[in-house]
Design a protein around this motif. Structure first.
Motif, PDB file in Angstrom:
ATOM      1  N   SER A  31       0.877  -1.182   0.000  1.00 28.46           N
ATOM      2  CA  SER A  31       0.000   0.000   0.000  1.00 28.46           C
ATOM      3  C   SER A  31       0.904   1.218   0.000  1.00 28.46           C
ATOM      4  CB  SER A  31      -0.882   0.022   1.250  1.00 28.46           C
ATOM      5  OG  SER A  31      -0.099   0.364   2.382  1.00 28.46           O
ATOM      6  N   ARG A  32       0.295   2.355  -0.238  1.00 31.95           N
ATOM      7  CA  ARG A  32       1.060   3.599  -0.163  1.00 31.95           C
ATOM      8  C   ARG A  32       0.785   4.322   1.162  1.00 31.95           C
ATOM      9  NH1 ARG A  32       3.684   4.363  -4.901  1.00 31.95           N
ATOM     10  NH2 ARG A  32       2.701   3.700  -6.845  1.00 31.95           N
ATOM     11  N   THR A  33       0.494   3.540   2.209  1.00 31.82           N
ATOM     12  CA  THR A  33       0.246   4.134   3.537  1.00 31.82           C
ATOM     13  C   THR A  33       1.479   4.884   4.021  1.00 31.82           C
ATOM     14  OG1 THR A  33      -1.187   2.269   4.064  1.00 31.82           O
ATOM     15  CG2 THR A  33      -0.386   3.581   5.933  1.00 31.82           C
ATOM     16  N   LYS A  83      13.537  -1.008  -4.154  1.00 34.94           N
ATOM     17  CA  LYS A  83      12.778  -1.559  -5.296  1.00 34.94           C
ATOM     18  C   LYS A  83      12.060  -0.418  -5.989  1.00 34.94           C
ATOM     19  CE  LYS A  83       8.876  -0.363  -4.276  1.00 34.94           C
ATOM     20  NZ  LYS A  83       7.707   0.211  -4.852  1.00 34.94           N
ATOM     21  N   THR A  84      11.979  -0.484  -7.264  1.00 38.39           N
ATOM     22  CA  THR A  84      11.073   0.346  -8.057  1.00 38.39           C
ATOM     23  C   THR A  84      11.337   0.083  -9.535  1.00 38.39           C
ATOM     24  OG1 THR A  84      10.508   2.560  -8.841  1.00 38.39           O
ATOM     25  CG2 THR A  84      12.630   2.362  -7.778  1.00 38.39           C
ATOM     26  N   ILE A  85      10.262   0.021 -10.305  1.00 41.89           N
ATOM     27  CA  ILE A  85      10.463  -0.125 -11.750  1.00 41.89           C
ATOM     28  C   ILE A  85      11.077   1.155 -12.321  1.00 41.89           C
ATOM     29  CG2 ILE A  85       8.583  -1.793 -12.087  1.00 41.89           C
ATOM     30  CD1 ILE A  85       6.982   0.594 -13.377  1.00 41.89           C
ATOM     31  N   ASP A  86      10.961   2.272 -11.584  1.00 44.06           N
ATOM     32  CA  ASP A  86      11.410   3.570 -12.123  1.00 44.06           C
ATOM     33  C   ASP A  86      12.932   3.712 -12.146  1.00 44.06           C
ATOM     34  OD1 ASP A  86       8.683   4.060 -12.085  1.00 44.06           O
ATOM     35  OD2 ASP A  86       8.746   5.267 -10.254  1.00 44.06           O
ATOM     36  N   ASN A  87      13.642   2.914 -11.363  1.00 46.37           N
ATOM     37  CA  ASN A  87      15.112   2.960 -11.257  1.00 46.37           C
ATOM     38  C   ASN A  87      15.622   4.343 -10.848  1.00 46.37           C
ATOM     39  OD1 ASN A  87      17.574   1.520 -11.425  1.00 46.37           O
ATOM     40  ND2 ASN A  87      18.047   2.516 -13.374  1.00 46.37           N
ATOM     41  N   VAL A 125       4.964   5.180 -21.368  1.00 49.37           N
ATOM     42  CA  VAL A 125       5.490   4.264 -20.349  1.00 49.37           C
ATOM     43  C   VAL A 125       5.550   4.959 -18.993  1.00 49.37           C
ATOM     44  CG1 VAL A 125       6.849   2.930 -22.024  1.00 49.37           C
ATOM     45  CG2 VAL A 125       7.936   4.834 -20.809  1.00 49.37           C
ATOM     46  N   MET A 126       5.700   4.157 -17.941  1.00 49.50           N
ATOM     47  CA  MET A 126       5.773   4.710 -16.580  1.00 49.50           C
ATOM     48  C   MET A 126       7.174   5.276 -16.297  1.00 49.50           C
ATOM     49  SD  MET A 126       3.575   2.243 -14.096  1.00 49.50           S
ATOM     50  CE  MET A 126       1.825   2.473 -13.891  1.00 49.50           C
ATOM     51  N   GLY A 127       7.421   5.582 -15.033  1.00 51.60           N
ATOM     52  CA  GLY A 127       8.745   6.083 -14.645  1.00 51.60           C
ATOM     53  C   GLY A 127       8.696   7.297 -13.748  1.00 51.60           C
ATOM     54  N   ARG A 128       7.487   7.796 -13.550  1.00 45.99           N
ATOM     55  CA  ARG A 128       7.276   9.001 -12.737  1.00 45.99           C
ATOM     56  C   ARG A 128       8.143  10.164 -13.241  1.00 45.99           C
ATOM     57  NH1 ARG A 128       6.062   7.423  -6.872  1.00 45.99           N
ATOM     58  NH2 ARG A 128       3.875   7.681  -7.353  1.00 45.99           N
ATOM     59  N   HIS A 129       9.051  10.714 -12.425  1.00 45.37           N
ATOM     60  CA  HIS A 129       9.795  11.900 -12.878  1.00 45.37           C
ATOM     61  C   HIS A 129      11.163  11.541 -13.458  1.00 45.37           C
ATOM     62  CE1 HIS A 129       6.590  14.150 -11.206  1.00 45.37           C
ATOM     63  NE2 HIS A 129       6.797  13.611 -10.009  1.00 45.37           N
ATOM     64  N   ALA A 148       7.669   9.098 -21.813  1.00 42.78           N
ATOM     65  CA  ALA A 148       7.545   8.801 -20.376  1.00 42.78           C
ATOM     66  C   ALA A 148       6.334   9.558 -19.838  1.00 42.78           C
ATOM     67  CB  ALA A 148       8.806   9.248 -19.654  1.00 42.78           C
ATOM     68  N   GLU A 149       5.619   8.953 -18.906  1.00 47.06           N
ATOM     69  CA  GLU A 149       4.398   9.586 -18.373  1.00 47.06           C
ATOM     70  C   GLU A 149       4.670  10.972 -17.774  1.00 47.06           C
ATOM     71  OE1 GLU A 149       2.982   7.097 -15.188  1.00 47.06           O
ATOM     72  OE2 GLU A 149       4.836   7.293 -14.047  1.00 47.06           O
ATOM     73  N   GLY A 150       5.915  11.199 -17.331  1.00 46.68           N
ATOM     74  CA  GLY A 150       6.246  12.489 -16.701  1.00 46.68           C
ATOM     75  C   GLY A 150       6.832  13.502 -17.670  1.00 46.68           C
ATOM     76  N   GLY A 158       0.951   1.388 -18.865  1.00 42.43           N
ATOM     77  CA  GLY A 158       0.459   1.386 -17.480  1.00 42.43           C
ATOM     78  C   GLY A 158       0.996   0.239 -16.634  1.00 42.43           C
ATOM     79  N   HIS A 159       0.097  -0.382 -15.880  1.00 41.62           N
ATOM     80  CA  HIS A 159       0.517  -1.383 -14.888  1.00 41.62           C
ATOM     81  C   HIS A 159       0.960  -2.706 -15.497  1.00 41.62           C
ATOM     82  CE1 HIS A 159      -1.642   1.622 -12.537  1.00 41.62           C
ATOM     83  NE2 HIS A 159      -0.816   1.272 -11.564  1.00 41.62           N
ATOM     84  N   ILE A 160       0.790  -2.866 -16.812  1.00 44.32           N
ATOM     85  CA  ILE A 160       1.325  -4.077 -17.467  1.00 44.32           C
ATOM     86  C   ILE A 160       2.835  -4.157 -17.192  1.00 44.32           C
ATOM     87  CG2 ILE A 160       1.804  -5.124 -19.737  1.00 44.32           C
ATOM     88  CD1 ILE A 160      -0.851  -3.829 -20.678  1.00 44.32           C
ATOM     89  N   GLN A 161       3.477  -2.985 -17.094  1.00 41.94           N
ATOM     90  CA  GLN A 161       4.928  -2.947 -16.841  1.00 41.94           C
ATOM     91  C   GLN A 161       5.302  -3.412 -15.439  1.00 41.94           C
ATOM     92  OE1 GLN A 161       6.233   1.201 -18.645  1.00 41.94           O
ATOM     93  NE2 GLN A 161       4.073   1.096 -18.153  1.00 41.94           N
ATOM     94  N   ARG A 162       4.321  -3.404 -14.536  1.00 43.81           N
ATOM     95  CA  ARG A 162       4.620  -3.753 -13.140  1.00 43.81           C
ATOM     96  C   ARG A 162       4.230  -5.178 -12.800  1.00 43.81           C
ATOM     97  NH1 ARG A 162       2.792   1.136  -9.827  1.00 43.81           N
ATOM     98  NH2 ARG A 162       1.546  -0.365  -8.692  1.00 43.81           N
ATOM     99  N   GLY A 163       3.398  -5.794 -13.671  1.00 47.48           N
ATOM    100  CA  GLY A 163       2.879  -7.111 -13.321  1.00 47.48           C
ATOM    101  C   GLY A 163       3.717  -8.237 -13.908  1.00 47.48           C
TER     102      GLY A 163
HETATM  103  O1  F6P Z   1       6.728   4.201  -8.871  1.00 47.44           O
HETATM  104  C1  F6P Z   1       6.231   3.175  -9.645  1.00 47.44           C
HETATM  105  C2  F6P Z   1       5.060   3.641 -10.483  1.00 47.44           C
HETATM  106  O2  F6P Z   1       4.635   2.561 -11.276  1.00 47.44           O
HETATM  107  C3  F6P Z   1       5.318   4.876 -11.332  1.00 47.44           C
HETATM  108  O3  F6P Z   1       6.044   4.589 -12.497  1.00 47.44           O
HETATM  109  C4  F6P Z   1       3.915   5.359 -11.568  1.00 47.44           C
HETATM  110  O4  F6P Z   1       3.876   6.752 -11.804  1.00 47.44           O
HETATM  111  C5  F6P Z   1       3.226   5.039 -10.264  1.00 47.44           C
HETATM  112  O5  F6P Z   1       3.985   4.007  -9.647  1.00 47.44           O
HETATM  113  C6  F6P Z   1       1.798   4.576 -10.438  1.00 47.44           C
HETATM  114  O6  F6P Z   1       1.247   4.385  -9.183  1.00 47.44           O
HETATM  115  P1  F6P Z   1      -0.122   3.637  -8.892  1.00 47.44           P
HETATM  116  O7  F6P Z   1       0.105   2.172  -9.065  1.00 47.44           O
HETATM  117  O8  F6P Z   1      -0.440   4.005  -7.504  1.00 47.44           O
HETATM  118  O9  F6P Z   1      -1.096   4.142  -9.917  1.00 47.44           O
END
Ligand code: F6P
Length: 345
Positions: free
Chosen positions: A71-73, A128-132, A172-176, A224-226, A274-279
């Motif tokens: 969670s992001r608590t 850990k993070t896919i964003d590196n 693609v994801m990656g935040r900032h 990149a999404e950011g 999106g989340h396909i990159q995380r699963g």
């Molecule tokens: O930090 C990992 C990440 O997948 C980012 O690339 C993305 O911006 C964010 O989390 C998405 O978060 P959530 O899963 O809460 O939508």
């Protein structure tokens, strides 16, 4: 010794490999007992636990996600109760007889771990993070898997883009940080790669797209999404914030597709990964890195090296102070982006 383990923040492939390595080495070599905390910092805040022994970690090495949940608590945000989060966590750890905590997470989870360590909790961090984008380690696990997923998507999009003579935009994801876009874009032979570190000019992007059509190829734009345009009026605003105050990103790909169609007259479509990159299952690289992090994290607990995070430096796993882990965001340096620019257009 009783050791608590939690996974916090966005999940990523390889979390289970860390948990497995921590438990296997902890039980086999040190005779430790383990307690799994559910859903990141929510677990220790509420004393919500799950049994964690060698049996519980059998067969999880190739599994994506996290058997502990996440969670992001934010334990330092107002929890609405009478006592601050940190006190509740300390009481719950005492009550459960937990002597040390292994926190597996990114910038936010490890930021909270840093503060808890300062408050007297025995914590060791695992990045850990896919964003590196964590400064203190060369790579985080999860990144390689995300890049491979995005690369495969780009490979597939090339063929359909060419059949239809369309421009395809891949968000693609990656935040900032532009690491996923940069690596997937290079590996997938993108026409142009757009990253948050370098605002892009739409006019230039359209020139690249047109040039690619002229050479009889269909352009793939990796964004990149950011990433954001130089032109303020075209900027896409995020939707809502999480418990750590991060804006939810997304939408830049759609904006680009619209602008490219308008300006070049060519059909443009967007694929948001999106989340396909995380699963899904981690790559071999991520399984090995995650396993090594897990082994070294439990060794750090055994050595009493609390307040540290394990990190990859070249091919070695080292320990760095937790405070260094989140001190600076690791972004793409201009020289590395320039390497990719050779292939634009
Ligand atoms: O930090 C990992 C990440 O997948 C980012 O690339 C993305 O911006 C964010 O989390 C998405 O978060 P959530 O899963 O809460 O939508």
């Amino acid at each position: 010794m009783r050791v608590g383990v939690l996974t916090g923040g966005g999940d990523c492939p390889g979390l289970n490999a860390v948990i497995r390595a921590v438990v296997r080495k902890g039980v086999q070599e040190y005779g430790y007992e383990f307690v799994g905390f559910r859903d990141g910092w929510r677990g220790p805040l509420e004393g919500d636990t799950v049994p964690l022994d060698v049996q519980a970690v059998r067969g999880i090495l190739p599994r994506g996600g996290t058997i502990l949940g996440t969670s992001r608590t934010n334990p330092f945000a107002d929890q609405g109760g009478e006592r601050p989060g940190v006190e509740r966590i300390k009481d719950n750890l005492d009550g459960l007889g937990v002597d040390a905590l292994i926190a597996i997470g990114g910038e936010d989870t490890l930021g909270a771990a840093t503060r808890l360590y300062a408050d007297g909790v025995n914590v060791v961090g695992v990045p850990k993070t896919i964003d590196n984008d964590l400064g203190a380690t060369d790579y985080t696990f999860g990144f390689d898997t995300a890049v491979n997923v995005a690369m495969e998507a780009i490979d597939r999009l090339h063929t359909t883009a060419e059949s239809h003579h369309r421009a395809l935009i891949v968000e693609v994801m990656g935040r900032h940080a532009g690491w996923i876009a940069l690596h997937a874009g290079i590996a997938g032979g993108a026409n142009v790669i757009l990253i948050p570190e370098k605002p892009f000019e739409l006019k230039r992007v359209c020139e690249y797209v047109e040039h690619r059509f002229q050479t009889r190829y269909a352009p793939i734009v990796v964004v990149a999404e950011g990433a954001h345009p130089v032109e303020d009026d075209l900027a896409v605003t995020g939707q809502g914030v999480d418990a750590f105050g991060h804006v939810r990103l997304g939408g830049v790909g759609q904006m680009l597709a619209g602008e490219i169609e308008k300006r070049t007259g060519k059909e443009a479509r967007v694929a948001v990964l999106g989340h396909i990159q995380r699963g899904g299952t981690p790559t071999a690289f991520d399984r090995v890195l995650a396993t090594r992090f897990g082994l070294h994290a439990i060794e750090a607990v055994h050595d009493g090296a609390f307040g540290n995070m394990v990190a990859l430096r070249s091919t070695d796993i080292i320990r760095v102070p937790l405070s260094d882990a989140t001190a600076e965001l690791k972004t793409v340096p201009p020289e590395q982006y320039a390497e990719a620019e050779v292939f634009f257009g």
